[in-house]
Design a protein around this motif. Structure first.
Motif, PDB file in Angstrom:
ATOM      1  N   VAL A   4     -49.491  30.957  58.771  1.00 43.86           N
ATOM      2  CA  VAL A   4     -50.789  29.833  59.024  1.00 43.86           C
ATOM      3  C   VAL A   4     -50.394  28.991  57.986  1.00 43.86           C
ATOM      4  N   CYS A   5     -49.653  29.267  56.597  1.00 44.80           N
ATOM      5  CA  CYS A   5     -50.020  27.268  56.337  1.00 44.80           C
ATOM      6  C   CYS A   5     -48.582  26.626  56.728  1.00 44.80           C
ATOM      7  N   MET A   6     -48.252  26.884  57.477  1.00 44.32           N
ATOM      8  CA  MET A   6     -47.315  26.116  57.932  1.00 44.32           C
ATOM      9  C   MET A   6     -47.349  24.464  58.544  1.00 44.32           C
ATOM     10  N   ASN A   7     -46.457  23.555  57.615  1.00 49.71           N
ATOM     11  CA  ASN A   7     -47.219  21.941  57.425  1.00 49.71           C
ATOM     12  C   ASN A   7     -48.590  21.937  57.483  1.00 49.71           C
ATOM     13  N   PRO A   8     -49.797  22.207  56.170  1.00 51.13           N
ATOM     14  CA  PRO A   8     -50.863  21.841  56.558  1.00 51.13           C
ATOM     15  C   PRO A   8     -51.165  20.788  56.117  1.00 51.13           C
ATOM     16  N   LYS A   9     -51.770  19.654  56.193  1.00 51.76           N
ATOM     17  CA  LYS A   9     -52.766  18.486  55.812  1.00 51.76           C
ATOM     18  C   LYS A   9     -52.935  18.672  54.058  1.00 51.76           C
ATOM     19  N   LEU A  10     -53.522  17.500  53.364  1.00 52.31           N
ATOM     20  CA  LEU A  10     -54.810  17.704  52.146  1.00 52.31           C
ATOM     21  C   LEU A  10     -55.704  18.635  52.879  1.00 52.31           C
ATOM     22  N   ALA A  11     -56.279  17.936  53.778  1.00 52.99           N
ATOM     23  CA  ALA A  11     -57.741  18.689  53.653  1.00 52.99           C
ATOM     24  C   ALA A  11     -57.650  19.766  54.443  1.00 52.99           C
ATOM     25  N   LYS A  12     -56.342  20.462  54.412  1.00 46.67           N
ATOM     26  CA  LYS A  12     -56.931  21.530  55.402  1.00 46.67           C
ATOM     27  C   LYS A  12     -55.913  22.440  54.000  1.00 46.67           C
ATOM     28  N   GLN A  13     -55.450  22.356  53.308  1.00 45.93           N
ATOM     29  CA  GLN A  13     -55.053  22.573  52.192  1.00 45.93           C
ATOM     30  C   GLN A  13     -56.561  22.936  51.323  1.00 45.93           C
ATOM     31  N   LEU A  14     -57.392  21.987  51.214  1.00 45.98           N
ATOM     32  CA  LEU A  14     -58.389  22.214  49.956  1.00 45.98           C
ATOM     33  C   LEU A  14     -59.647  23.340  51.186  1.00 45.98           C
ATOM     34  N   VAL A  32     -59.130  12.631  52.585  1.00 38.54           N
ATOM     35  CA  VAL A  32     -60.310  12.863  51.643  1.00 38.54           C
ATOM     36  C   VAL A  32     -60.799  13.070  50.247  1.00 38.54           C
ATOM     37  N   LYS A  33     -60.565  11.365  50.204  1.00 42.24           N
ATOM     38  CA  LYS A  33     -60.740  10.603  49.470  1.00 42.24           C
ATOM     39  C   LYS A  33     -62.098  10.697  48.332  1.00 42.24           C
ATOM     40  N   ASN A  34     -63.104  11.378  49.294  1.00 45.31           N
ATOM     41  CA  ASN A  34     -64.163  11.044  49.037  1.00 45.31           C
ATOM     42  C   ASN A  34     -64.846  12.891  48.886  1.00 45.31           C
ATOM     43  N   MET A  35     -63.590  13.588  48.939  1.00 48.11           N
ATOM     44  CA  MET A  35     -64.320  14.796  49.108  1.00 48.11           C
ATOM     45  C   MET A  35     -63.151  15.480  47.798  1.00 48.11           C
ATOM     46  N   ILE A  36     -62.851  14.716  47.366  1.00 50.74           N
ATOM     47  CA  ILE A  36     -61.522  15.579  45.918  1.00 50.74           C
ATOM     48  C   ILE A  36     -61.555  14.253  44.728  1.00 50.74           C
ATOM     49  N   THR A  37     -61.171  15.080  43.897  1.00 53.19           N
ATOM     50  CA  THR A  37     -62.020  14.796  41.802  1.00 53.19           C
ATOM     51  C   THR A  37     -60.146  14.381  42.377  1.00 53.19           C
ATOM     52  N   HIS A  63     -58.416  17.558  40.662  1.00 52.82           N
ATOM     53  CA  HIS A  63     -57.668  18.614  41.623  1.00 52.82           C
ATOM     54  C   HIS A  63     -56.471  17.374  42.030  1.00 52.82           C
ATOM     55  N   VAL A  64     -56.401  16.110  41.803  1.00 55.53           N
ATOM     56  CA  VAL A  64     -55.117  14.898  42.120  1.00 55.53           C
ATOM     57  C   VAL A  64     -53.835  15.973  41.168  1.00 55.53           C
ATOM     58  N   VAL A  65     -53.983  15.798  40.208  1.00 57.42           N
ATOM     59  CA  VAL A  65     -53.297  15.889  39.238  1.00 57.42           C
ATOM     60  C   VAL A  65     -53.075  17.383  39.072  1.00 57.42           C
ATOM     61  N   SER A  66     -53.629  18.189  39.370  1.00 52.16           N
ATOM     62  CA  SER A  66     -52.932  19.601  39.688  1.00 52.16           C
ATOM     63  C   SER A  66     -52.500  19.931  41.072  1.00 52.16           C
ATOM     64  N   THR A  67     -52.858  19.605  41.992  1.00 46.74           N
ATOM     65  CA  THR A  67     -51.757  18.975  43.330  1.00 46.74           C
ATOM     66  C   THR A  67     -50.584  18.712  42.956  1.00 46.74           C
ATOM     67  N   LEU A  68     -50.533  17.405  42.214  1.00 50.91           N
ATOM     68  CA  LEU A  68     -49.135  16.358  41.906  1.00 50.91           C
ATOM     69  C   LEU A  68     -48.644  17.800  41.587  1.00 50.91           C
TER      70      LEU A  68
END
Length: 651
Positions: free
Chosen positions: A109-119, A147-152, A155-160
């Motif tokens: 299900v999660c094979m190579n998702p984009k960041l928007a799908k990860q959210l 996703v620059k208009n919907m991500i905080t 969330h960017v720091v935790s993702t990295l």
């Protein structure tokens, strides 16, 4: 005369007569064979065409039956009784813990998702988000720009931090995060590509943390940021393997900052450099680049009105490996720059809007750059037929774009096509070359067997005789005939590999060409019939029934189309992604709204077509008086509306 001589003479003349008779008989026999072959070929082609027409009629009939069934199912009254599926879901639904799924199913299900799908995945299940880092599960690229208009920032720091060992490519294009957020990029030790273009909040201090934590960066895009000489000092110290650097539209560094590139190990591995819009760079700055980055192969300097021949000469003194240059928007470059580039092995060149380039440049190019394969010289008024004659010896030339070079004529193009360059040419753009005529198209069909992309936009002297010769270029994939006098579908019958077609603003075009496209060009992916007022719903219906691979469609200004066309597109063109239907007054807003949920990008308006389209909202051509000046009633109505609007504003 002796009997022996008489016998020899008779034998000689008889033998010649017999030989001549044999030749005549052989020619006659070959003529008969050729005639039979032609008749057989014509019969086969006619049979094939009849079969395709019959197949088309059958498929179209099936399509119409399918459309009728769908319309009937929509109009049918809905039974008040609940169906079996509805009965099953009445009452409370049984909860299911998706975290209990096996790991293999989750991985699929999660094979190579984009960041928007990860959210979205995080919202569905935290267990999925907390999965262990598996290279086959999460891809090595994170694109925050989508996703620059919907991500905080949090969330960017935790993702990295979570994917710091796997991330190879990061894209922050246009993101306005805090400087502290950009510093978290330094956790990605294996980072190879970083794009922070248009990030106005990026600072030199953020770049210091990134450079210290990510020494393996190969591609760095800093275009349109506020970096200064401090960042320029960091590049050679930490990014020892940097190969691709973009400083486009960065105005705050100076010539001294370019001198820093030679510090430490330097940026000697740099291959690609983009300095577009950096008008603060002087001749000394280009000399500093040459001392620091002598291995540059690809150079891009667009929108640079301060760029002169002396800048190019200073750069070429030590950068001898340059193979491609792009100088779009550099009006002060002249033939002297090409003379300076003679020490390099140029293969690609792109210029646009330059009035100082003359035939001398092309003559020099034909003699000194035998490996040239890409020439883009758009809107260069100094180019004449002599330039094309000079380019004819370039055997490796595959792309030639001379759009808006209005001084080119049939003689120059014929001289070019007579040379060896015509054999390998793949892309040819002659848009707005108004002096070319049918003779040029005929010559193209004879000399360019490998041509894939052809643009003849706004050919004023092109008639149906020239257009019919396009069918002999069997390798064509893309054709642009917009603004020409095309009025029949003859050129479609042999273009079985055609994928992109632009016949916009051809006012004489009717449903016949759409029918031909539906029959012969079923691989079509992009079509533009904008500004063709004679196209009707039946044409779009045929297109929807056969061209199932269509991705892009422009029907702007097709004033006779109705909601029926959109219904056909929804059913048949499942892969349609971009739809433009401006100035379509007979298409309702409701139908356009329903269509917007099917495609990814849509442009719609029900306004009347503008006057420069040449016809009114019913498809009738405008008279000269209507086309040039508005009527007195329209002026009075406009004046009243402006007065009313001003009164309302005062109130």
């Amino acid at each position: 005369m002796t009997p022996e001589l008489m016998i020899k003479a008779c034998t000689f003349y008889t033998g010649h007569i017999v030989t001549r008779i044999q030749q005549i008989f052989c020619c006659h026999r070959l003529t008969i064979i050729l005639k039979k072959w032609r008749e057989k070929a014509i019969y086969k082609n006619q049979k094939k065409e009849d079969e395709m027409l019959l197949k088309h009629e059958l498929e179209l009939q099936k399509w119409k039956d399918k459309l009728k069934l769908k319309v009937a199912s929509k109009d049918a009254s809905i039974s008040p009784e609940l169906s079996f599926s509805e009965v099953c879901f009445v009452g409370e639904t049984r909860e299911f813990d998706i975290s209990l799924l096996p790991d293999r199913a989750i991985s699929q299900v999660c094979m190579n998702p984009k960041l928007a799908k990860q959210l979205k995945i995080e919202k569905i299940s935290r267990a999925w988000w907390r999965m262990p880092v598996v290279p086959a599960t999460w891809e090595a690229e994170i694109d925050f720009s989508t996703v620059k208009n919907m991500i905080t920032d949090k969330h960017v720091v935790s993702t990295l931090q979570r994917w710091r060992l796997n991330v190879l490519r990061l894209n922050f294009r246009g993101c306005l995060f805090r400087p502290k957020t950009f510093r978290s990029v330094s956790h990605c030790k294996n980072l190879q590509e970083l794009n922070v273009s248009n990030c106005s909040t990026l600072t030199d201090e953020s770049m210091r943390h990134i450079s210290e934590g990510c020494p393996g960066v190969l591609f760095l895009n800093l275009s349109n940021t506020n970096i200064t000489n401090r960042t320029m000092r960091l590049l050679p110290r930490h990014f020892h393997n940097l190969q691709n650097l973009s400083l486009a539209y960065c105005r705050k560094f100076t010539d001294k900052g370019l001198q820093y590139l030679n510090l430490g190990n330097g940026c000697h591995k740099l291959i690609y450099l983009d300095l577009s819009g950096c008008t603060q760079i002087s001749v000394q700055g280009f000399r500093n680049i040459a001392n620091s980055c002598s291995g540059i192969m690809h150079l891009t300097i667009n929108d640079m009105p301060t760029l002169t021949d002396n800048c190019v000469k200073a750069l070429v003194e030590k950068c001898l490996r340059i193979t491609s240059v792009v100088f779009i928007g550099a009006p002060h470059i002249s033939d002297g720059a090409f003379i300076a580039l003679s020490t390099c092995n140029l293969r690609k060149i792109r210029f646009e809007g330059n009035k100082r380039i003359t035939d001398t440049c092309f003559k020099f190019m034909g003699k000194n750059f035998p490996n040239m394969n890409h020439i883009y010289m758009v809107d260069c008024k100094g180019i004449t037929d002599g330039s094309l004659r000079a380019l004819s010896p370039l055997k490796q030339l595959t792309v030639l774009n001379l759009a808006n070079c209005v001084r080119i004529g049939d003689i120059g193009l014929r001289n070019f096509l007579d040379g060896p360059a015509s054999i390998n040419i793949r892309e040819l753009n002659l848009s707005n070359c108004v002096h070319l005529s049918d003779a040029s198209v005929v010559k193209l069909s004879e000399c360019c067997p490998n041509l894939n992309y052809l643009s003849l936009r706004n050919f004023e002297h092109l008639t149906h005789l020239g257009i019919e010769h396009i069918v002999y270029i069997l390798s064509l994939v893309s054709v642009d005939l917009s603004g020409t006098a095309i009025c029949n579908e003859a050129f479609c019958k042999s273009s079985l590999t055609l994928e992109l077609l632009d016949v916009s603003y051809c006012s004489q075009l009717s449903d016949g060409i759409i029918k031909a496209l539906a029959i012969y060009c079923i691989k079509l992916t992009s079509l533009s019939v904008a500004g063709c007022p004679k196209i009707t719903d039946s044409a779009i219906e045929m297109l929807s029934a056969k061209c199932c691979y269509l991705h892009i469609l422009d029907i702007s200004g097709c004033v006779l189309l109705t909601d029926q066309s959109l219904e056909g597109l929804q059913i048949g063109c499942k892969q349609l992604r971009i739809l433009k239907m401006l100035y379509c007054g007979h298409i309702s807003k409701e139908a356009a709204h329903r269509m917007s949920s099917v495609v990814q990008q849509q442009e719609y308006s029900s306004n009347d077509p503008p006057r420069w389209f040449g016809y009114d909202c019913e498809g009738n051509p405008l008279t000269e008086n209507q086309d040039r000046t508005p009527s007195k009633e329209v002026l009075e109505l406009t004046l009243k509306e402006s007065l009313l609007s001003s009164e309302e504003e005062e109130v």
